[in-house]
Design a protein around this motif. Structure first.
Motif, PDB file in Angstrom:
ATOM      1  N   LYS B  60       0.815  -1.226   0.000  1.00  0.00           N
ATOM      2  CA  LYS B  60       0.000   0.000   0.000  1.00  0.00           C
ATOM      3  C   LYS B  60       0.847   1.274   0.000  1.00  0.00           C
ATOM      4  N   SER B  61       1.783   1.356   0.945  1.00  0.00           N
ATOM      5  CA  SER B  61       2.574   2.595   1.058  1.00  0.00           C
ATOM      6  C   SER B  61       3.385   2.838  -0.203  1.00  0.00           C
ATOM      7  N   THR B  62       3.947   1.769  -0.735  1.00  0.00           N
ATOM      8  CA  THR B  62       4.728   1.889  -1.966  1.00  0.00           C
ATOM      9  C   THR B  62       3.835   2.366  -3.104  1.00  0.00           C
ATOM     10  N   GLY B  96       5.600   3.438  10.215  1.00  0.00           N
ATOM     11  CA  GLY B  96       6.722   3.354   9.284  1.00  0.00           C
ATOM     12  C   GLY B  96       6.360   3.595   7.832  1.00  0.00           C
ATOM     13  N   ASP B  97       5.144   4.076   7.577  1.00  0.00           N
ATOM     14  CA  ASP B  97       4.745   4.238   6.169  1.00  0.00           C
ATOM     15  C   ASP B  97       5.611   5.254   5.428  1.00  0.00           C
ATOM     16  N   ARG B  98       6.112   6.225   6.154  1.00  0.00           N
ATOM     17  CA  ARG B  98       6.947   7.252   5.507  1.00  0.00           C
ATOM     18  C   ARG B  98       8.217   6.676   4.907  1.00  0.00           C
ATOM     19  N   ILE B 145      -6.047   8.092   1.895  1.00  0.00           N
ATOM     20  CA  ILE B 145      -5.995   7.532   3.243  1.00  0.00           C
ATOM     21  C   ILE B 145      -5.513   6.094   3.113  1.00  0.00           C
ATOM     22  N   GLU B 146      -4.402   5.777   3.762  1.00  0.00           N
ATOM     23  CA  GLU B 146      -3.910   4.399   3.750  1.00  0.00           C
ATOM     24  C   GLU B 146      -4.196   3.753   5.095  1.00  0.00           C
ATOM     25  N   THR B 147      -4.833   2.592   5.072  1.00  0.00           N
ATOM     26  CA  THR B 147      -4.998   1.878   6.334  1.00  0.00           C
ATOM     27  C   THR B 147      -4.981   0.376   6.144  1.00  0.00           C
TER      28      THR B 147
END
Ligand code: GDP
Ligand code: MG
Lengths: 135, 309
Positions: B60-62, B96-98, B145-147
């Protein structure tokens, strides 16, 4: 309702070890804080931009590569430039005593050597944030 | 302390410090910031809000980073709220998503904010959507929004978006993980990430088969399946186009009105719930708890009194 203390943990510089910062991140989380971990090889600019967006109380920078005398002053200056000098800067890693004294004079609030006990770190963060007060 | 109302001009001008500060107060649900949030609400409603969910490690974050980078090139301003779980033991969190989004950090047209689920205190949906309001008012016109797709609260957050993406990935076990997590149904668009991996085609095939068995939520919108690779960049532009197509569909069909009403309804309820919880914690708890424990009041009677009924 008071929100948890927010801390940005960053690893600045070239060395590729992040075990130490990850341990610190866990210590702070286990003390109930919100920790934002930004990963390896961050620039001072990255750290300050992220800290502002995350509205953290504290930036914790870890450095083993010996570049602390360039990175810490740069971070402190960028924070001032961006009107964010209320963000507390602490550091950890391998830093000789003489440098540590200089850095503290410049405005680094506290420095931890590698084997600092968890309680010392947690207490320092809490005390510093409390002393700064609400903003 | 700067009063929240005084932060409004800075927020409307997109000043990151002010945006960040108001999000902190809004997230905490401080009474002090409520008038400011109410004033700001008039300036919201312009952004396209995208919810992205999927099991941990699905990419997701990527993907958020890849989407944000591509959308930036089209001149969009991107706000990101990345939600990570709090520890149930300490209440703290490591977010840690950043790590995956660092390349975006120097760009003034991107604002990334990490948020913890805050465990049993609840209010995640309320807090996240208040943060979205601040970003919306500040002029970020594409908000992601990432979850993690586990837990009721997190699913509610992504449901409260205009376009919901559910991310699946090859190599995370035999089944489509989203089915197990029960989040397949909420997708407007399915993404199969990591399509540079050899077994990705099978994941896409499995997913399409599953979807044929399901009745879509909206008979006029069959959720498409888009394969992406953040590594090679494949599929990212197509995904961005598909997101735009969904946006156009919502507006041309009028379905956007249903969405907006559903989101409004959910926000009112969530906010009311939190107000009641706070009132309980602050004032009356001890008094009521003792009476109910000693059978002088029923739980229902105590609840009625709490609400002033
Ligand atoms: N091969 C490949 N790996 C990917 C891709 N996207 C993400 N990953 C990897 O998958 C892991 C989890 O990614 P992340 O974005 O943090 O997933 P999240 O937990 O869903 O946010 C990381 O190691 C990424 O490098 C991709 O497109 N291809
Ligand atoms: Mg993530």
């Amino acid at each position: 309702m008071s929100s948890p203390i927010r801390v940005l943990i960053a690893k600045v510089g070239l060395d590729g070890h992040d075990r130490g910062v990850k341990v610190v991140a866990r210590i702070l989380r286990d003390a109930g804080m919100d920790v934002i971990y930004t990963g390896l090889h961050r620039s001072s600019e990255d750290v300050v931009n992220a800290a502002i967006q995350e509205d953290v109380d504290v930036i914790g920078v870890s450095m083993l590569s010996g570049a602390h005398m360039t990175h810490f002053p740069r971070i402190l200056n960028l924070l001032k430039e961006k009107d964010a000098a209320d963000i507390i800067v602490i550091g950890g890693g391998v830093i000789p005593d003489a440098d540590a004294a200089t850095l503290k004079n410049m405005g680094v609030a506290d420095l931890f050597l590698q084997d600092t006990p968890p309680d010392t770190i947690v207490n320092s963060v809490r005390t510093l944030v409390e002393a700064r007060g609400k903003r | 302390m700067i009063p929240s109302l005084d932060l409004i001009p800075g927020v409307l001008a997109g000043r990151q410090r002010d945006v960040a500060r108001l999000i902190t107060r809004a997230e905490a649900g401080d009474d002090e910031c409520r008038p400011a949030m109410t004033a700001l609400y008039q300036h919201t409603g312009k952004a396209h809000i995208i919810g992205i969910t999927g099991v941990p490690g699905s990419g997701k974050s990527t993907l958020v980073k890849a989407l944000a980078t591509a959308a930036r090139q089209m001149g969009r301003r991107i706000g990101i709220v990345a939600i990570d779980p709090s520890s149930p033991f300490s209440g703290g969190a490591i977010m840690g998503d950043r790590i995956r989004m660092n390349d975006l950090s120097g760009d003034p047209g991107v604002f990334i904010r990490s948020m913890a689920t805050r465990g049993s205190l609840g209010g995640l949906c309320r807090a996240a959507l208040d943060a979205v309001d601040v970003l919306d008012a500040a002029g970020y016109d594409l908000i992601i929004i990432e979850t993690v797709g586990v837990g009721q609260d997190e699913v509610e957050v992504v449901r409260a978006s205009h376009t919901t993406l559910v991310v699946s990935a090859p190599g995370l076990g035999d089944d489509i993980q989203a089915i197990k997590a029960g989040i397949l149904e909420i997708a407007d668009i399915h993404v199969v990430s990591k399509c540079d991996k050899p077994d990705a085609q099978r994941t896409i095939g499995d997913l399409k088969t599953m979807l044929m068995l399901d009745m879509p939520r909206d008979p006029n919108w069959m959720p498409p399946v888009v394969g992406t690779s953040a590594e090679s960049g494949k599929g990212i532009d197509e995904l961005l186009k598909t997101i735009q197509t969904h946006h156009n569909y919502l507006h041309q069909s009028g379905r956007i009105q249903d969405r907006l009403r559903m989101i409004a309804e959910s926000r009112i309820l969530k906010t009311a719930e939190e107000l009641v919880r706070r009132r309980f914690v602050r004032h009356q708890a001890g008094h009521f708890i003792a009476q109910v424990a000693q059978r002088q009041l029923s739980p229902y009677q105590a609840a009625q009194q709490l609400l002033g009924e």
